[in-house]
Design an enzyme around this catalytic site. Structure first.
Site, PDB file in Angstrom:
ATOM      1  N   ASP A 157     -11.104   2.538   3.084  1.00  0.00           N
ATOM      2  CA  ASP A 157     -11.368   1.094   2.970  1.00  0.00           C
ATOM      3  C   ASP A 157     -12.848   0.830   2.658  1.00  0.00           C
ATOM      4  O   ASP A 157     -13.208  -0.264   2.232  1.00  0.00           O
ATOM      5  CB  ASP A 157     -11.047   0.396   4.307  1.00  0.00           C
ATOM      6  CG  ASP A 157      -9.739  -0.378   4.271  1.00  0.00           C
ATOM      7  OD1 ASP A 157      -9.370  -0.857   3.181  1.00  0.00           O
ATOM      8  OD2 ASP A 157      -9.108  -0.516   5.329  1.00  0.00           O
ATOM      9  N   LYS A 212       0.839  -1.205   0.000  1.00  0.00           N
ATOM     10  CA  LYS A 212       0.000   0.000   0.000  1.00  0.00           C
ATOM     11  C   LYS A 212       0.874   1.255   0.000  1.00  0.00           C
ATOM     12  O   LYS A 212       0.603   2.218  -0.720  1.00  0.00           O
ATOM     13  CB  LYS A 212      -0.963  -0.019   1.206  1.00  0.00           C
ATOM     14  CG  LYS A 212      -2.076  -1.051   1.030  1.00  0.00           C
ATOM     15  CD  LYS A 212      -2.899  -1.327   2.275  1.00  0.00           C
ATOM     16  CE  LYS A 212      -3.856  -2.501   1.991  1.00  0.00           C
ATOM     17  NZ  LYS A 212      -4.710  -2.863   3.127  1.00  0.00           N
ATOM     18  N   GLN A 230      -5.032  -1.697   9.175  1.00  0.00           N
ATOM     19  CA  GLN A 230      -4.916  -3.029   8.587  1.00  0.00           C
ATOM     20  C   GLN A 230      -5.561  -4.066   9.502  1.00  0.00           C
ATOM     21  O   GLN A 230      -5.317  -4.095  10.703  1.00  0.00           O
ATOM     22  CB  GLN A 230      -3.420  -3.352   8.352  1.00  0.00           C
ATOM     23  CG  GLN A 230      -3.170  -4.622   7.578  1.00  0.00           C
ATOM     24  CD  GLN A 230      -3.700  -4.581   6.137  1.00  0.00           C
ATOM     25  OE1 GLN A 230      -3.741  -3.520   5.504  1.00  0.00           O
ATOM     26  NE2 GLN A 230      -4.119  -5.721   5.632  1.00  0.00           N
TER      27      GLN A 230
HETATM   28  N1  GUN Z   1      -7.080  -7.096   5.659  1.00  0.00           N
HETATM   29  C1  GUN Z   1      -7.345  -7.865   4.570  1.00  0.00           C
HETATM   30  N2  GUN Z   1      -7.870  -7.112   3.578  1.00  0.00           N
HETATM   31  C2  GUN Z   1      -7.927  -5.841   4.055  1.00  0.00           C
HETATM   32  C3  GUN Z   1      -8.352  -4.611   3.472  1.00  0.00           C
HETATM   33  O1  GUN Z   1      -8.816  -4.510   2.345  1.00  0.00           O
HETATM   34  N3  GUN Z   1      -8.238  -3.523   4.291  1.00  0.00           N
HETATM   35  C4  GUN Z   1      -7.765  -3.597   5.557  1.00  0.00           C
HETATM   36  N4  GUN Z   1      -7.722  -2.487   6.275  1.00  0.00           N
HETATM   37  N5  GUN Z   1      -7.367  -4.722   6.114  1.00  0.00           N
HETATM   38  C5  GUN Z   1      -7.439  -5.840   5.360  1.00  0.00           C
END
Ligand code: GUN
Length: 280
Positions: free
Chosen positions: A119, A52, A96
């Protein structure tokens, strides 16, 4: 032989479009930062967080990483989110998941300002998506819509079966397909006669979370198959929820794992960040 839906290539196209947009927003004086918070050191989360940050650097937006220890309290995390909610230059906040067991994920998600919820997990974002109002879309389902559209797959009027009902993928996926005028069925672990049901799908979206679970008996000749799963098999090789070698000859189009849905999630996160900078 199925057409391969190339998520790596399509996500690259999207990131390149976003890079141009970020440059023109910068020229108008509009910039912003994505704050990425990780609690603990789950190795898979560390890889996602790094990807990211790299994607932010690629499209030209700033990222701020918070790597907090496993024993961070819920209160400390909520306090940090509050501070980031108040910071003008922070246009997106991402925590996350999964979080350590002593922290309530729902509470954390709800603490993020809906204006910075890149998100798309906040109940306000989910509600806006459900009634077709503007808001941030959940990244993986939004990425799948882009994969289908940019591969010229017709969605309108098609029967789409989504296997999986998670808040992050299955449920928003079904709603977005409905928004595209598909006829949608949601299947899950308690669904009866799953192979027969899936065999009726023109578009089969598999988010079941079980390695190589979906074989030829689940797939209609000519169906489009989207595999959301990502696992390591007994030989440490990446695989999806679909038995690719068995399904590929029957499908008209299919996503590989890796290189299908995975790269799209980050591209759509970047798209949400750019939307946030643009709208602010
Ligand atoms: N953990 C697995 N996929 C995601 C996601 O798309 N966003 C976040 N914040 N955590 C995750």
């Amino acid at each position: 032989m199925a057409k391969l839906i190339d998520g790596k290539k399509i996500s690259q196209e999207i990131k390149d479009e976003l890079k141009e947009k970020v440059a023109s927003l910068k020229a108008e004086g509009k910039t912003g930062t994505l704050a990425v918070i990780q609690v603990g050191e789950d190795p898979a989360s560390s890889v996602y967080v790094r990807n990211k940050k790299n994607a932010c650097a690629y499209i030209g937006i700033e990222s701020l990483a918070y790597e907090l220890p496993e024993n961070t309290t819920e209160e400390e995390l909520l306090k940090l989110i509050d501070e980031l909610n108040e910071k003008d230059e922070v246009k997106g906040i991402l925590v996350q998941l999964p979080l350590p067991a002593h922290i309530c994920e729902d509470k954390v998600i709800q603490a993020i300002s809906p204006k910075k919820d890149v998100d798309g997990f906040h109940p306000q974002s989910v509600g806006a998506m459900t009634i077709g109002e503007k808001g941030f879309l959940s990244c993986t389902p939004a990425g799948i819509i882009q994969l289908l559209k940019r591969s010229n797959v017709d969605i309108e009027g098609k029967h789409c079966v989504v296997i999986g009902r998670s808040n992050i993928v299955g449920k928003p996926m079904a709603l977005l397909m409905l928004r595209e005028n598909a006829t949608v069925t949601i299947a899950h672990s308690r669904t009866k006669n799953l192979p027969e049901l899936c065999k009726q799908a023109d578009i089969l979206i598999v988010a079941i979370g079980k390695p190589r679970f979906i074989g030829a008996e689940y797939v209609k000749e000519g169906a489009v198959v989207i595999d959301v799963g990502i696992h390591r098999d007994e030989n440490n090789k990446l695989c999806g929820d679909v038995k690719f070698e068995e399904v590929e000859p029957i499908a008209s189009a299919i996503t590989p794992v890796p290189g299908g849905v995975g790269p799209m999630t980050i591209a759509m996160l970047m798209s949400n960040c750019v939307q946030s900078i643009e709208e602010d």
